[in-house]
Design a protein around this motif. Structure first.
Motif, mmCIF file in Angstrom:
data_model
loop_
_atom_site.group_PDB
_atom_site.id
_atom_site.type_symbol
_atom_site.label_atom_id
_atom_site.label_comp_id
_atom_site.label_asym_id
_atom_site.label_seq_id
_atom_site.Cartn_x
_atom_site.Cartn_y
_atom_site.Cartn_z
ATOM 1 N N ALA A 252 -27.862 -1.160 14.456
ATOM 2 C CA ALA A 252 -26.713 -0.826 15.737
ATOM 3 C C ALA A 252 -26.846 0.442 16.033
ATOM 4 C CB ALA A 252 -25.464 -1.265 15.516
ATOM 5 N N LEU A 253 -27.209 0.657 17.414
ATOM 6 C CA LEU A 253 -27.390 2.254 17.866
ATOM 7 C C LEU A 253 -25.861 2.639 17.834
ATOM 8 C CD1 LEU A 253 -30.236 2.062 20.453
ATOM 9 C CD2 LEU A 253 -30.423 2.987 18.186
ATOM 10 N N PRO A 254 -25.541 4.133 17.940
ATOM 11 C CA PRO A 254 -24.393 4.524 17.996
ATOM 12 C C PRO A 254 -24.202 4.996 19.379
ATOM 13 C CG PRO A 254 -25.889 6.253 17.516
ATOM 14 C CD PRO A 254 -26.803 4.864 17.600
ATOM 15 N N ARG A 255 -22.769 5.168 19.527
ATOM 16 C CA ARG A 255 -22.221 5.399 21.035
ATOM 17 C C ARG A 255 -22.257 7.055 20.923
ATOM 18 N NH1 ARG A 255 -17.879 3.185 22.410
ATOM 19 N NH2 ARG A 255 -16.899 4.715 23.788
ATOM 20 N N PRO A 256 -22.549 7.441 22.359
ATOM 21 C CA PRO A 256 -22.534 8.863 22.703
ATOM 22 C C PRO A 256 -21.476 9.793 21.950
ATOM 23 C CG PRO A 256 -22.986 7.911 24.467
ATOM 24 C CD PRO A 256 -22.484 6.879 23.639
ATOM 25 N N SER A 257 -21.886 10.913 21.128
ATOM 26 C CA SER A 257 -20.922 11.653 20.393
ATOM 27 C C SER A 257 -20.625 12.946 21.286
ATOM 28 C CB SER A 257 -21.575 11.763 18.987
ATOM 29 O OG SER A 257 -22.724 12.781 18.980
ATOM 30 N N THR A 258 -21.109 13.181 21.955
ATOM 31 C CA THR A 258 -21.044 14.497 22.749
ATOM 32 C C THR A 258 -19.631 14.556 23.984
ATOM 33 O OG1 THR A 258 -22.921 14.315 24.247
ATOM 34 C CG2 THR A 258 -23.075 15.354 22.251
ATOM 35 N N SER A 259 -19.292 15.333 24.314
ATOM 36 C CA SER A 259 -18.340 15.438 25.671
ATOM 37 C C SER A 259 -18.966 15.604 26.765
ATOM 38 C CB SER A 259 -17.211 16.466 25.215
ATOM 39 O OG SER A 259 -17.924 17.847 25.197
ATOM 40 N N ILE A 260 -20.137 15.331 27.018
ATOM 41 C CA ILE A 260 -21.124 15.570 28.224
ATOM 42 C C ILE A 260 -20.509 14.292 29.134
ATOM 43 C CG2 ILE A 260 -23.139 15.621 29.295
ATOM 44 C CD1 ILE A 260 -24.340 16.830 26.782
ATOM 45 N N PRO A 261 -20.155 14.431 30.336
ATOM 46 C CA PRO A 261 -19.656 13.339 31.076
ATOM 47 C C PRO A 261 -20.927 12.162 31.232
ATOM 48 C CG PRO A 261 -18.811 15.320 32.026
ATOM 49 C CD PRO A 261 -19.925 15.732 30.951
ATOM 50 N N LEU A 262 -20.566 11.062 31.370
ATOM 51 C CA LEU A 262 -21.587 9.955 31.672
ATOM 52 C C LEU A 262 -21.794 10.003 33.319
ATOM 53 C CD1 LEU A 262 -20.441 7.301 29.061
ATOM 54 C CD2 LEU A 262 -21.997 9.105 28.645
ATOM 55 N N SER A 263 -23.215 9.729 33.436
ATOM 56 C CA SER A 263 -23.592 9.486 34.723
ATOM 57 C C SER A 263 -24.221 8.166 35.027
ATOM 58 C CB SER A 263 -24.301 10.498 35.253
ATOM 59 O OG SER A 263 -25.666 10.580 34.457
ATOM 60 N N LYS A 264 -24.342 7.793 36.327
ATOM 61 C CA LYS A 264 -25.007 6.596 36.501
ATOM 62 C C LYS A 264 -26.587 6.494 36.072
ATOM 63 C CE LYS A 264 -22.438 4.344 40.198
ATOM 64 N NZ LYS A 264 -22.514 3.774 41.533
ATOM 65 N N ASP A 265 -27.294 7.573 36.347
ATOM 66 C CA ASP A 265 -28.374 8.043 35.816
ATOM 67 C C ASP A 265 -28.881 7.684 34.450
ATOM 68 O OD1 ASP A 265 -29.056 8.313 38.511
ATOM 69 O OD2 ASP A 265 -28.982 10.496 38.397
ATOM 70 N N SER A 266 -27.830 7.933 33.504
ATOM 71 C CA SER A 266 -27.969 7.879 31.967
ATOM 72 C C SER A 266 -27.636 6.351 31.564
ATOM 73 C CB SER A 266 -27.100 9.162 31.571
ATOM 74 O OG SER A 266 -25.725 8.591 31.668
ATOM 75 N N LYS B 253 -20.068 1.691 30.858
ATOM 76 C CA LYS B 253 -19.953 1.511 32.491
ATOM 77 C C LYS B 253 -18.501 2.045 32.826
ATOM 78 C CE LYS B 253 -23.693 -1.965 32.815
ATOM 79 N NZ LYS B 253 -24.049 -3.442 33.282
ATOM 80 N N ASP B 254 -17.418 1.529 32.135
ATOM 81 C CA ASP B 254 -16.228 1.884 32.386
ATOM 82 C C ASP B 254 -15.677 3.335 32.441
ATOM 83 O OD1 ASP B 254 -15.738 -0.928 32.810
ATOM 84 O OD2 ASP B 254 -14.928 -0.944 30.634
ATOM 85 N N SER B 255 -16.411 4.013 31.573
ATOM 86 C CA SER B 255 -16.357 5.464 31.398
ATOM 87 C C SER B 255 -16.919 6.091 32.373
ATOM 88 C CB SER B 255 -17.075 6.024 30.119
ATOM 89 O OG SER B 255 -16.500 5.204 29.093
ATOM 90 N N VAL B 256 -18.151 5.677 32.996
ATOM 91 C CA VAL B 256 -18.768 6.345 34.135
ATOM 92 C C VAL B 256 -18.070 6.003 35.569
ATOM 93 C CG1 VAL B 256 -20.953 6.008 35.812
ATOM 94 C CG2 VAL B 256 -21.109 5.865 33.227
ATOM 95 N N LYS B 257 -17.537 4.913 35.560
ATOM 96 C CA LYS B 257 -16.607 4.286 36.721
ATOM 97 C C LYS B 257 -15.261 5.556 36.848
ATOM 98 C CE LYS B 257 -17.483 -0.551 37.366
ATOM 99 N NZ LYS B 257 -17.059 -1.902 37.190
ATOM 100 N N GLU B 258 -14.772 5.820 35.673
ATOM 101 C CA GLU B 258 -13.546 6.940 35.556
ATOM 102 C C GLU B 258 -14.014 8.306 35.902
ATOM 103 O OE1 GLU B 258 -12.089 6.567 31.714
ATOM 104 O OE2 GLU B 258 -11.312 4.516 31.896
ATOM 105 N N ASN B 259 -15.418 8.484 35.470
ATOM 106 C CA ASN B 259 -15.998 9.774 35.668
ATOM 107 C C ASN B 259 -16.009 9.963 37.218
ATOM 108 O OD1 ASN B 259 -15.751 10.661 33.047
ATOM 109 N ND2 ASN B 259 -17.914 10.000 32.678
ATOM 110 N N ILE B 260 -16.586 9.006 37.943
ATOM 111 C CA ILE B 260 -16.807 8.987 39.379
ATOM 112 C C ILE B 260 -15.367 9.053 40.120
ATOM 113 C CG2 ILE B 260 -17.670 7.590 41.205
ATOM 114 C CD1 ILE B 260 -19.875 6.586 39.417
#
Length: 445
Positions: free
Chosen positions: A179-193, A403-410
């Motif tokens: 299983a691959l891990p979830r992102p660990s940094t605090s960099i905001p997620l974007s649609k391009d990523s 994807k929900d995190s990206v929507k929240e960021n947007i």
């Protein structure tokens, strides 16, 4: 001929400049330097030098990579009784194989000439272990000088697997999905990523796991660390079985847990590639798998190295991965290519050539030492950190909520934009303008 498609309806085409959010596979991420760097940035991956190993790991790593004196020197000395015994037990080509290895790397052979007699049981076991290595070396030489075209699977079946698992007491799982891990940094997620970061699993060619029997004291009783953590209210709130995020899933780096609920720990991941020019892709892909194993160890606060090996044709490389945390809790996953030589202009990796007798012997003993470390020092480290570590447990698996995190960021960014957007200035009329307006109205009247 009839067709179900309607020619009058134009096909939909993706607009230029838009990015597909379909998740990429681990192999696709590794083949693109751009995609891998994006994944590495969000997960805190850092390639470092072999000299950057933490002090507490130096002795462990050096022991695993130490191949001095692993073969009796009497086996290559015709004046010793051990040599006479070996001539009776082994064919002459095997003796020539050892002699060539001794000429290439004398440090492989010990200074004691007395070992290897007929009464030495350890010498008999060592001879039994080295015969498959000799057979794989013969096959590697034959395949490397042949005009035939061989695939990656051909090398794995005929060369690698002839000695990789021989004598191993750990559990080697072939093509086990991790299983691959979830992102660990605090960099905001974007649609391009999203198409890079939503990848859920990687499939290394081999994984070395600790046998489940070694972990039963940590898992099966009601008061065991696994049962205690699984029943903890805070941990139960952090995941569910329906989403594959419960503690049973988080307790193993494998994508799917075993039949018996409990801890599973991996110590080494291996990646095979046939083509020499794809070896860098193999290293990046192996770093994805190693990052999963490291994040799993970090979730339990277990400080231990993860051994990675890369196999490409007759060439083998190694790297060591581990995790570090700064004072603010920021996580970094380090990966150090193994290279005992530090010369400018040379490859970052030390390369073992399986067509050289000394090199294939070094690779065999490397795997044996990893196996011994897993069964002894590795299991001790797990017991020590899991039972007495006292660290904070952190879920690590990648889920489907990115994807929900990206929507929240947007939505947050749009709210900020509306707040920061300058309002239209309203100009109040001056007294002179008001007086002129009144004068005009009076004239009209």
């Amino acid at each position: 001929m009839y067709t179900t498609s309607n020619p009058s309806v134009p096909k939909r085409r993706r607009q230029a400049g838009t990015t597909s959010t379909r998740p990429l596979s681990a192999s696709q991420i590794a083949k693109s330097v751009k995609n891998f760097e994006m994944w590495a940035t969000y997960h805190g991956l850092s390639q470092v030098a072999f000299s950057d190993l933490p002090e507490e790991m130096n002795s462990v790593v050096n022991d695993v990579l130490n191949f001095d004196g692993v073969i009796p020197s009497g086996w290559v000395d015709p004046s010793c009784k051990a040599y006479a015994w070996l001539r009776q037990c082994a064919p002459q080509p095997f003796l020539n194989f050892l002699e060539e290895a001794h000429q290439e790397q004398p440090r492989l052979f010990s200074s004691s000439n007395s070992s290897g007699s007929t009464s030495d049981e350890s010498s008999k076991l060592l001879l039994f272990d080295l015969m498959p290595v000799f057979s794989s070396w013969q096959t590697a030489v034959r395949m490397s000088t042949s005009a035939e075209q061989y695939t990656e699977q051909d090398f794995a079946d005929n060369v690698y697997n002839g000695f990789r698992s021989h004598g191993m007491q750990s559990v080697r799982r072939v093509r086990c999905s991790v299983a691959l891990p979830r992102p660990s940094t605090s960099i905001p997620l974007s649609k391009d990523s999203l198409h890079v970061l939503t990848a859920k699993s990687a499939v290394p060619d081999s994984c070395v796991f600790l046998p489940s029997s070694f972990l039963r004291p940590l898992c099966h009783t009601q008061s065991s660390p696994f049962k205690s953590l699984q029943a903890h209210p805070r941990i139960r709130k952090k995941g569910t079985g329906t989403r594959g995020s419960s503690f049973r899933f988080q307790a193993t780096p494998a994508l799917n847990p075993g039949n018996d609920a409990g801890f599973e720990f991996c110590s080494s991941v291996w990646e095979d590639k046939k083509e020499q020019h794809l070896v860098e892709d193999a290293y990046r892909q192996n770093r994805l798998s190693s990052a999963s194993v490291v994040r799993h160890l970090h979730s339990m606060k277990v400080k231990a190295p993860v051994w990675g090996t890369i196999w490409s044709g007759c060439m083998v490389r190694a790297h060591i991965d581990w995790w570090e945390e700064d004072d603010d809790g920021a996580l970094t996953i380090c990966s150090a290519p193994y290279s005992p030589r530090r010369k400018i202009g040379r490859s970052l990796f030390h390369e073992w050539d399986l067509c050289r007798p000394s090199d294939i012997l070094c690779v065999y003993f490397l795997l044996r030492h990893i196996d011994e470390w897993t069964l002894h020092q590795g299991v001790n480290a797990l017991h020590r950190h899991v039972v007495k570590g006292g660290g904070t447990y952190r879920p690590w698996r990648n889920l489907s909520d990115l994807k929900d995190s990206v929507k929240e960021n947007i939505s947050t960014s749009s709210e900020r934009a509306s707040v920061l957007k300058p309002k239209k200035a309203t100009v109040k009329p001056t007294a002179l303008a008001t007086k002129k307006k009144r004068t005009i109205k009076q004239e009209e009247i």
